[in-house]
Design a protein around this motif. Structure first.
Motif, short mmCIF file in Angstrom:
data_model
loop_
_atom_site.label_atom_id
_atom_site.label_comp_id
_atom_site.label_asym_id
_atom_site.label_seq_id
_atom_site.Cartn_x
_atom_site.Cartn_y
_atom_site.Cartn_z
N ASN A 100 38.12 28.44 74.98
CA ASN A 100 38.35 29.46 75.66
C ASN A 100 38.87 30.58 74.65
OD1 ASN A 100 37.57 28.34 77.78
ND2 ASN A 100 39.52 27.89 78.72
N SER A 101 38.67 31.81 74.94
CA SER A 101 38.82 33.06 74.07
C SER A 101 40.50 33.14 73.97
CB SER A 101 38.40 34.19 74.50
OG SER A 101 38.86 34.70 75.70
N LEU A 102 41.08 33.75 72.95
CA LEU A 102 42.53 34.07 73.05
C LEU A 102 42.93 34.79 74.16
CD1 LEU A 102 44.98 33.79 70.93
CD2 LEU A 102 44.23 35.91 70.13
N GLN A 103 42.25 35.62 74.83
CA GLN A 103 42.52 36.15 76.09
C GLN A 103 42.89 35.39 77.17
OE1 GLN A 103 39.09 38.99 76.78
NE2 GLN A 103 39.99 40.61 75.57
N ASP A 104 42.34 34.11 77.22
CA ASP A 104 42.84 33.23 78.31
C ASP A 104 43.98 32.27 78.01
OD1 ASP A 104 39.14 32.49 78.54
OD2 ASP A 104 40.62 34.12 79.83
N HIS A 105 44.40 32.07 76.69
CA HIS A 105 45.44 31.18 76.45
C HIS A 105 45.86 31.51 75.02
CE1 HIS A 105 41.87 29.08 74.91
NE2 HIS A 105 42.56 28.62 73.91
N LEU A 106 46.76 30.78 74.62
CA LEU A 106 47.37 30.99 73.21
C LEU A 106 47.50 29.50 72.65
CD1 LEU A 106 48.70 32.78 70.86
CD2 LEU A 106 50.96 32.20 71.97
N ARG A 107 46.57 29.15 71.67
CA ARG A 107 46.66 27.94 70.97
C ARG A 107 47.91 27.52 70.12
NH1 ARG A 107 42.05 24.78 70.73
NH2 ARG A 107 40.30 25.63 71.57
N ARG A 108 48.40 26.38 70.01
CA ARG A 108 49.43 25.71 69.04
C ARG A 108 49.23 26.23 67.91
NH1 ARG A 108 50.86 19.83 69.27
NH2 ARG A 108 48.90 19.63 68.28
N GLY A 109 50.02 26.88 67.23
CA GLY A 109 50.08 27.50 66.00
C GLY A 109 49.42 28.80 65.80
N SER A 110 49.17 29.38 66.97
CA SER A 110 48.50 30.81 66.95
C SER A 110 49.73 31.87 67.32
CB SER A 110 47.51 30.94 67.83
OG SER A 110 46.29 30.30 67.37
N SER A 111 49.33 33.25 66.99
CA SER A 111 50.22 34.20 67.35
C SER A 111 49.55 35.25 68.19
CB SER A 111 50.92 34.73 66.16
OG SER A 111 51.63 33.64 65.49
N LEU A 112 50.29 35.94 68.67
CA LEU A 112 50.04 37.37 69.19
C LEU A 112 50.69 38.37 68.57
CD1 LEU A 112 50.25 36.66 73.22
CD2 LEU A 112 48.28 36.78 72.06
N SER A 113 49.97 39.15 68.15
CA SER A 113 50.56 40.34 67.12
C SER A 113 50.92 41.61 68.15
CB SER A 113 49.99 40.79 65.99
OG SER A 113 49.42 39.51 65.22
N VAL A 114 51.87 42.31 67.68
CA VAL A 114 52.28 43.62 68.41
C VAL A 114 51.62 44.71 67.88
CG1 VAL A 114 53.84 44.38 66.41
CG2 VAL A 114 54.30 45.15 68.80
N GLY A 115 50.80 44.81 66.95
CA GLY A 115 49.84 45.68 66.36
C GLY A 115 48.45 45.68 67.03
N ASP A 116 48.12 44.83 67.72
CA ASP A 116 46.63 44.63 68.15
C ASP A 116 46.66 44.62 69.69
OD1 ASP A 116 43.93 43.74 68.66
OD2 ASP A 116 43.95 42.16 66.97
N ASP A 117 45.88 45.56 70.20
CA ASP A 117 45.96 45.53 71.69
C ASP A 117 45.04 44.65 72.53
OD1 ASP A 117 47.64 47.81 71.58
OD2 ASP A 117 45.98 49.46 71.54
N SER A 118 44.25 43.84 71.56
CA SER A 118 43.33 42.75 72.04
C SER A 118 44.17 41.56 72.18
CB SER A 118 42.22 42.77 71.16
OG SER A 118 42.37 42.22 70.00
N HIS A 119 45.43 41.61 71.60
CA HIS A 119 46.28 40.15 71.75
C HIS A 119 46.66 40.15 73.19
CE1 HIS A 119 46.36 38.80 67.20
NE2 HIS A 119 45.09 39.23 67.61
N LEU A 120 46.05 39.91 74.19
CA LEU A 120 46.71 39.74 75.49
C LEU A 120 46.16 38.52 76.04
CD1 LEU A 120 45.70 43.37 76.44
CD2 LEU A 120 47.99 42.67 75.70
N ILE A 121 47.27 37.89 77.03
CA ILE A 121 46.84 36.91 77.75
C ILE A 121 46.73 37.25 79.24
CG2 ILE A 121 47.37 34.53 78.54
CD1 ILE A 121 48.67 34.06 75.81
N THR A 122 45.64 36.81 79.95
CA THR A 122 45.64 37.10 81.42
C THR A 122 45.18 36.05 82.13
OG1 THR A 122 43.97 39.12 80.83
CG2 THR A 122 44.15 38.64 82.76
N SER A 123 45.96 36.20 83.42
CA SER A 123 45.99 34.87 84.26
C SER A 123 44.67 34.73 84.72
CB SER A 123 47.10 35.25 85.51
OG SER A 123 46.64 36.37 86.35
#
Length: 726
Positions: free
Chosen positions: A20-43
């Motif tokens: 699944n894409s990063l928009q659905d979940h966050l993998r172990r060892g991965s990060s969401l960055s403050v400067g990237d508006d696409s770094h979001l997770i949706t229910s």
């Protein structure tokens, strides 16, 4: 308290694989960055989104918000008090299973405190769970350390997907758009009002579907300092009084600021600008009755703290000098005027600074009678016809004023009298009754349902068909003291206290209007052939304790009842106890013909020893009286009755003294049947022995001669409600 919480993250699927894409979940060892508006997770159903939320320049929260709300309405933040930098901050699901928020310099800001190596990914769910989070289950029933009493019963509440809010104390309300499929939130807003908001998915906008206070002007301070809220307008209009201007025209809640310097020297001369039908609630420097306008004005002039004064002439002059101007409101039927203190020579605008749609406030401006053409000459001659016409009009107005003044001062005007007295209780949900209205309601005080030291009670039916009890007070204090005490009673609201609906004050007539309680008083249900069974008695004992605990520990102003006895305990249709006459001890007239300044209040047999010992009176006098009442409920007889001591000749003792002696002796001897010898024999042995022992032991501790050994009423409640039926 129980509240609906959002399950933020759920760690799932041990060693599972997913593309699944990063928009659905966050993998172990991965990060969401403050400067990237696409770094979001949706229910899964797109209701919620989480990511970095910028709320100020270079200040970000890691937050969860409603996906489809236009302004991204936030429902949770990880770092509300510690915003992170807009460059280089990130949220990481570490390899050890912990989720960590770090700032640009790598400093730890927030974490989940989990270290499960089984974690494969983090997912934002739309699942809702219900969880008891306060009082903490870890401390059992020790709720008192949280400043709360468990007998209140309002220990949890939630609202469901239909938009229905329910709490364990029976309070319930519903959203106006009640039904499934609507996203809602319950918010305590900045103005102190509790509101339901419903989301329009198509526009992304929220609308109010319920609010606790329907009239916005009832929310104190909604228009800020010096601001005036105008009743009747929807939405309410905020306005600034004359001599003031908006602090921020885009945010009217910040109020108004004066256009003059309040801190001028002692040589500054002042005048007053009037605004009709307007008042500012609270912040009274003083309150005066039967005072002239000039005297009221001089009070404010002579006090450097005074910013304005309120004056009413409705039967008598009422004067309120104000130290601060908060909670302003304007209502067409309010019979008063506020006068703003401003320096002489201050430039006066033609009108106040008013929000569009609001009603105009009055400014201190010069008024020219008639049109300017009246005062212009035509061929050197004045148009005298206009002057004659206006002179006649002024004469008619003066005649009307004289007639109105006579009606106010000498006519029987109960409505104005009640308005005048009712101002002191403007924040309460009272209504003023005229004496004639209560005479009609009681059929000229025909049906007497009780009498006591404070007056006689009559049954009545109001015009809205409510059945009420009208207490006709006998010898009560006059003036401000009466209204101080009635205001105290009116603010008190508890299911185990008789509710007051209104009042009447016309000259010598002082009456109080209460809810009608149908099952009479406790004495009529205890010392008669229609006696209560044990279940009802124990329920009544708990109810009385709850009511007294509220008076002593929880209500806005602590109240000592001073006359707890069966006659003052009323029973409703379900035999719920309701305490009557609380607070009325203070209404007794001091120094009157039928009173003494230092007289003992209460009723013989129920009075604590400190009354006679001249000790300071505390809430423990009510505890003593409560002890006598519950022992009478257990025994089924009046304990103030006198009995002869066996084998002691003519020596006498009260039933209470005898009960104390017998109970103490039997309990010390640890006789198994001692409680059966005390409990009312009319019950035929049908009672809970556990409850009976608890109630009697509690009653004995309440009537200790040393008041310091008596329990508090909140601890009494706790003991009784913890005594489960056998």
């Amino acid at each position: 308290m129980k509240k609906t919480l959002l399950l933020l993250f759920c760690c799932l699927m041990k060693f599972s694989s997913s593309k699944n894409s990063l928009q659905d979940h966050l993998r172990r060892g991965s990060s969401l960055s403050v400067g990237d508006d696409s770094h979001l997770i949706t229910s899964p159903d797109k209701t919620f989104t989480c990511g970095f939320y910028g709320f100020q320049t270079n200040a970000y929260w890691f937050a969860i918000w409603f996906t489809n709300s236009k302004d991204r309405t936030v429902v949770w933040t990880a770092n509300r008090n510690k915003p992170v930098n807009g460059h280089g901050s990130k949220l990481t699901l570490q390899t050890n299973g912990a989720m960590v928020l770090t700032d640009v310099d790598g400093m730890f800001v927030w974490g989940t405190n989990t270290t499960s190596t089984d974690v494969n990914r983090a997912v934002l769910l739309n699942t809702e769970i219900s969880s008891v989070y306060w009082p903490s289950p870890d401390v059992g029933f020790d709720v008192f350390r949280y400043g709360r009493t468990s007998f209140n019963s309002s220990r949890y509440a939630d609202f469901n997907d239909l938009g229905v809010f329910k709490s364990s104390d029976g309070w319930q309300f519903s959203a106006s758009d009640m039904g499934l499929g609507v996203r809602r939130r319950l918010t305590m807003d900045y103005d102190g009002n509790l509101r339901f908001y419903s989301l329009n998915e198509s526009t992304g906008l929220w609308s109010i579907s319920w609010q606790a206070i329907a009239q916005p002007c009832d929310v104190h301070g909604i228009c800020g300092r010096n601001g005036i809220c105008v009743y009747g307008d929807k939405p309410p209009a905020c306005s600034c009084p004359a001599g003031h201007e908006w602090r921020n025209i885009t945010d009217l809640s910040r109020g108004c600021k004066p256009t003059f310097n309040r801190t001028r020297g002692n040589s500054t001369k002042f005048r007053f600008l009037p605004t009709l039908h307007t008042d500012y609630y609270g912040f009274d420097l003083n309150y005066s009755r039967n005072i002239s306008f000039e005297s009221c004005r001089d009070i404010c002039l002579g006090d450097s703290r005074c910013e304005a004064f309120s004056y009413r002439l409705t039967g008598e002059g009422l004067c309120f000098a104000k130290s601060s101007l908060f909670n302003g409101y304007q209502e067409p039927n309010f019979p008063g005027t506020i006068y703003f203190k401003v320096p002489i020579g201050m430039e006066t605008p033609e009108s106040s600074s008013i929000l569009i749609g609001s009603k105009t406030t009055c400014a201190d401006v010069l008024v020219m009678l008639g049109s300017p053409s009246m005062y212009k000459s035509s061929g050197g001659k004045v148009k005298w016809v206009y002057l004659y016409s206006f002179a006649l009009a002024i004469g008619l107005v003066e005649a009307l004023v004289i007639l109105l003044g006579w009606w106010i001062f000498y006519g029987n005007n109960p409505v104005l009298n009640n308005i005048e007295e009712g101002y002191r209780m403007i924040s309460n949900q009272f209504r003023g009754f005229s004496y004639k209205e209560l005479m009609r309601a009681t059929q000229n005080f025909k049906v007497e349902i009780g009498r006591g030291g404070s007056g006689v009670v009559y049954k009545g039916v109001l015009e809205d068909e409510r059945v009420v009890a009208v207490k006709r007070l006998g010898d009560v204090s006059e003036g401000g003291e009466f209204w101080t005490e009635v205001s105290t009673i009116g603010k008190i609201n508890h299911m185990n206290l008789v509710r007051m609906w209104g009042f009447c004050s016309e000259r010598k007539h002082k009456l109080l209007v209460y809810e009608y309680v149908e099952n009479l008083s406790l004495d009529k249900r205890l010392f008669s052939s229609t006696f209560l069974q044990w279940k009802e008695r124990f329920k009544v004992a708990i109810g009385i304790a709850k009511g007294l605990a509220y008076l002593h520990h929880e209500c806005l102003e602590w109240v000592i009842h001073c006359d707890v006895k069966p006659e003052n305990i009323l029973l409703d249709g379900s035999f719920e106890a309701k305490i009557a006459d609380f607070g009325l001890a203070k209404l007794s007239q001091r120094g009157g013909q039928n009173s003494e300044v230092t007289r003992i209040r209460g009723t013989k047999g129920y009075m604590a020893p400190e009354w006679a010992s001249n000790l300071p009176i505390t809430a423990k006098v009510d505890v003593y009286s409560y002890g006598v009442v519950v022992l009478e409920m257990a025994k089924g007889i009046r304990l103030s009755n006198i009995v002869m001591q066996e084998g002691e000749g003519e020596e006498e003792e009260s039933e209470l003294t005898r009960l104390l002696r017998v109970a103490k002796m039997k309990s010390q001897e640890e006789e198994k049947g001692w409680i059966e010898e005390i409990i009312d024999p009319r019950l035929g042995g049908v009672f809970s022995r556990k409850q009976a022992v608890t109630l009697v032991e509690m009653g004995l501790s309440c009537v200790e001669e040393d008041r310091h050994k008596r329990p508090t009423m909140d601890s009494v409640v706790q003991v009784l409600i913890d005594c489960e039926p056998e």
